[in-house]
Design an enzyme around this catalytic site. Structure first.
Site, short mmCIF file in Angstrom:
data_model
loop_
_atom_site.label_atom_id
_atom_site.label_comp_id
_atom_site.label_asym_id
_atom_site.label_seq_id
_atom_site.Cartn_x
_atom_site.Cartn_y
_atom_site.Cartn_z
N GLY A 21 8.82 -2.55 -3.58
CA GLY A 21 9.41 -2.87 -2.42
C GLY A 21 8.27 -2.45 -1.32
CB SER A 22 7.06 -3.56 1.44
OG SER A 22 6.11 -3.95 2.55
N GLY A 24 7.45 0.60 6.64
CA GLY A 24 6.88 0.44 7.57
C GLY A 24 5.46 0.61 7.61
CG MET A 25 3.80 4.21 6.93
SD MET A 25 2.84 4.18 9.05
CE MET A 25 3.41 5.22 9.65
CG ASP A 136 10.12 11.95 4.86
OD1 ASP A 136 9.48 10.48 4.78
OD2 ASP A 136 11.50 11.15 5.37
#
Length: 766
Positions: A21-22, A24-25, A136
């Site tokens: 997966g990908s 924002g960071m 988070d």
């Protein structure tokens, strides 16, 4: 998901097999170790590699993930936070994220929901016990593995004893799952912010919607801060447990330990939601998937001699007052403490203590503080004498000492012996440095990952002693050792496996101490003390711990104590009944025990008596210090005094006075006999450790290398230096970073940085 064009073939020597997966960071890949073990590698996006603030945050993530690697999280396998494109490899945990599961199958019910609630709370308990705040916790950071839920992604977490980045005031997180204080004052969040997030996450798991959902992130954030949660669709039994987690004020929420007591009484079948079920696919929180081992517990400690001093009771009572049993307060708000009476009853029935843990970091007293001539064990590394001069040929200098693991930023601790400095910590067992110019004479490196707060043991006239930690390629060797090194040549003389449990007993990572020309260690099985001649390694005596107890050595000037606690309390990180024994330095014989109200941290000696600070805890998290105890072994008496309030920060002791350095730079001086505040002074050095005593001066310094000099009489500032290294304020409870070498001051900062200057001509003095 297969690899894409442009994806690397390998990262850090690990061949990549697929994309997981990908975000924002960064991007997460599936890879394999040489043995075929699957790992998840998080590769940071190239555009962030040049951002210094981001790199610091990623180092924090790696450090936090290393600290909490365990049964409920993904263990760190490898990392390179300082690589051109930073990355971290963790154990691959197979399974969908909670977000993916709910998107595909809808909310959880019954046993599935109860298992998730208990599993996540256990994970949070372990994370907090390791001194970390996740910050988070959300559905995409929870993996539903076959073994149970796992918490991943510590990208914006921080150590509970460490300041957040001070360069910006950004609010970072996911609004539907953030606490009110995280949205309003992100630098001040504590463990109970995670409890709030857990509450929102459990509501989401049960209903497919968050308790504060709105049409925009801005409205969601407003409702988190100002509006009551929407809980109508949450099963009634779970709602009673979740509701206190969502109190607006942190002190109104249970700790993770307290929450576990309530959750374990939930029925196996919680039932479904009482309104319309959210359809599969109704979720805004989709991200990556990825990413495991659990300890055992020995028997209780009740030494007969300790109990002879009288029983120690810890009453557990429900709070009195109008909130007890009421459903509303005079101003119409929900009561904040109703859950406590339920918890108190459950605790009493289960005979559970009070959720107190000893997990503060750092060493006390500094290297060699127990050796004769080190300032009487008053908390400083060394003390300048009247008429002190600079080392021959001295000029200001700044050096970096390379260690065994370059990817682990750390701080050294040093002792001064004539014209030599002996330093150690992290990836350095020990190093000898010339005090005049900072040049290195020799260095002995440590290949493994260090235990936080364990630095140099100390030095005698001819021997330096430090800790060595085993590298990943030597699993057959001891995890940790005490190593003796010849002071002149740097040649290893001997080594012995060492235990690593002192922090749980004393609140300080100090498993070995130098006493005169001997070194006293805790053996690898954590069952006895061993005393050796520091240079030859010849064993002088071995003394077993009292039955069912765990002990740590406590140096106090010319005296040596053993601080012991029931092993069951140590294993549960709830040390409430420590006992102090005098130790005969010639034979190792233990005296009769004195029971101390715990948890308490040894600080040093004042008027011939050992001084301890009493910890005030918020569940497993250290909230500060609210009392002082003085031990008189001759009279067999422990006297106590309350402090004016709870003081949070890093404690230290010098010249018979206790000091607490707050994370925002406030230094407070306290009388150890009465608990009275002598003075308080606001400085510009955040998160400082100290004090270190010079001639008419106290020095406090932070991990950034910033130093402030104060007058011990009234705290008047004498001068302050600018930062000397790129570092955060460091862990709370750290041992003093400065060392006095005549008129020179040597300061340790982040990343094994050392610098020295003339205290009469400090750099950038104001």
């Amino acid at each position: 998901m297969s690899l894409r064009g442009g994806d690397p073939a390998e990262i850090g020597g690990y061949p990549l097999e697929a994309r997981l997966g990908s975000g924002g960071m960064g991007t997460v890949f599936l890879a394999r170790t040489d043995s075929g073990r699957p790992v998840a590698i998080k590769l940071i996006h190239q555009q962030f590699a040049g951002d210094d603030e981001f790199r610091i945050r990623f180092r924090q993530e790696v450090a936090a993930a290393r600290r909490v690697s365990g049964a409920f999280t993904a263990a760190v396998v490898d990392a390179a936070p300082d690589a051109e494109q930073p990355w971290m490899a963790t154990t691959y945990i197979e399974g969908h994220t909670l977000a993916q599961h709910i998107a595909a199958k809808g909310p959880l019910t019954g046993t599935e929901l109860r298992t998730l609630a208990i599993g996540l709370t256990e994970a949070l308990r372990d994370i907090h016990r390791a001194g970390v705040i996740h910050r988070d916790l959300k559905p995409s950071n929870v993996v539903l593995s076959p073994e149970g839920p796992r918490v991943i992604d510590f990208g914006i977490s921080r150590a509970a004893d460490q300041q957040t980045l001070t360069m910006t005031g950004r609010v970072i997180g996911t609004p539907p799952f953030m606490s009110p204080e995280q949205l309003q004052a992100p630098r001040g969040v504590g463990p109970r912010s995670d409890v709030f997030s857990l509450g929102t996450l459990l509501v989401y798991a049960a209903t497919g919607q968050g308790p504060f959902d709105a049409d925009s992130p801005y409205m969601t954030a407003y409702q988190v801060v100002h509006e009551p949660p929407t809980l109508d669709s949450v099963p009634a039994a779970l709602r009673a447990v979740v509701e206190p987690c969502l109190e607006k004020e942190p002190e109104g929420r249970p700790s993770a330990d307290e929450l576990l007591v309530l959750l374990r009484d939930l029925p196996a079948d919680l039932g479904g939601i009482e309104g319309d079920r959210a359809a599969p696919g109704r979720t805004r929180d989709t991200h990556t998937q990825h990413h495991l081992d659990t300890p055992a517990t020995p028997p209780p400690f009740t030494p007969a001699a300790a109990l002879a001093t009288g029983p120690v009771t810890v009453p557990v009572t429900a709070p009195a007052g109008p909130d007890a049993g009421s459903t509303s307060t005079p101003d119409g708000r929900r009561p904040r403490r109703r859950w406590r009476s339920v918890l108190a009853a459950a605790v009493a029935v289960a005979a559970i203590g009070g959720g107190i843990a000893a997990v503060t970091a750092g060493g006390w007293g500094g290297p060699g503080s127990g050796s004769e001539g080190s300032g009487g064990g008053d908390g400083g590394n060394s003390v300048a004498v009247s008429g002190a001069a600079l080392p021959d040929g001295f000029g200001p200098w700044r050096k970096t000492v390379p260690g065994g693991r370059e990817d682990i930023p750390d701080e050294l601790r040093c002792v001064a012996r004539d014209d030599a400095l002996f330093c150690g910590g992290g990836g350095v067992v020990a190093t000898r440095i010339r005090a005049s110019d900072g040049s290195r004479v020799w260095t002995a490196k440590s290949p493994g990952v260090p235990v936080q707060g364990m630095h140099l043991v100390g030095a005698t006239a001819d021997t330096v002693l430090g800790y060595r930690f085993a590298g990943q390629d030597t699993p057959q060797g001891p995890a940790g050792e005490v190593v003796a090194v010849d002071a002149d040549k740097g040649r290893e003389l001997w080594s012995v496996p060492s235990g690593a449990q002192s922090k749980a007993v004393t609140g300080r990572s100090l498993d070995a101490v130098v006493v005169g020309s001997a070194v006293v260690t805790v053996d690898a099985s954590n069952s006895r003390f061993e005393a050796r001649d520091a240079h030859s390694g010849k064993v002088a005596w071995r003394t077993p711990f009292p039955a069912a107890a765990q002990c740590a050595p406590v140096p106090a000037g010319a005296k040596l104590y053993a601080m012991c606690a029931p092993r069951a309390e140590v294993d549960e990180l709830e040390v409430r009944h420590p006992a102090l024994y005098t130790v005969d330095r010639a034979s190792g014989a233990l005296g009769r025990p004195l029971v101390v109200k715990g948890p308490a941290v040894p600080m040093g000696v004042a008027d011939g008596r050992l001084v301890l600070l009493q910890e005030h805890r918020d569940g497993p998290a250290l909230a500060g210090y609210d009392g002082v105890a003085r031990v008189d072994p001759a009279a067999r008496k422990v006297s106590y005094a309350r402090l004016p309030k709870t003081y949070a920060g890093t404690p230290g002791m010098a010249g018979g006075t206790v000091y607490v350095s707050g994370q925002t730079g406030l230094v407070t001086a306290l009388d150890p006999a009465t608990g009275r505040k002598k003075w308080s002074r606001q400085t510009s050095v955040e998160g400082a450790s100290g004090p270190v005593a010079g001639v008419g001066t106290l020095y406090f310094s932070s991990a950034s290398g910033r130093v402030v000099a104060l007058s011990p009489r009234d705290g008047a500032p004498l001068w302050t230096t600018d930062p000397q290294a790129e570092g955060l304020t460091g862990e709370q409870g750290a041992s003093p970073r400065a060392t006095v070498a005549g008129r020179a001051l040597v300061v340790a900062a982040a990343k094994n940085t050392l610098f020295a200057f003339d205290t009469q001509h400090p750099p950038n003095s104001g």
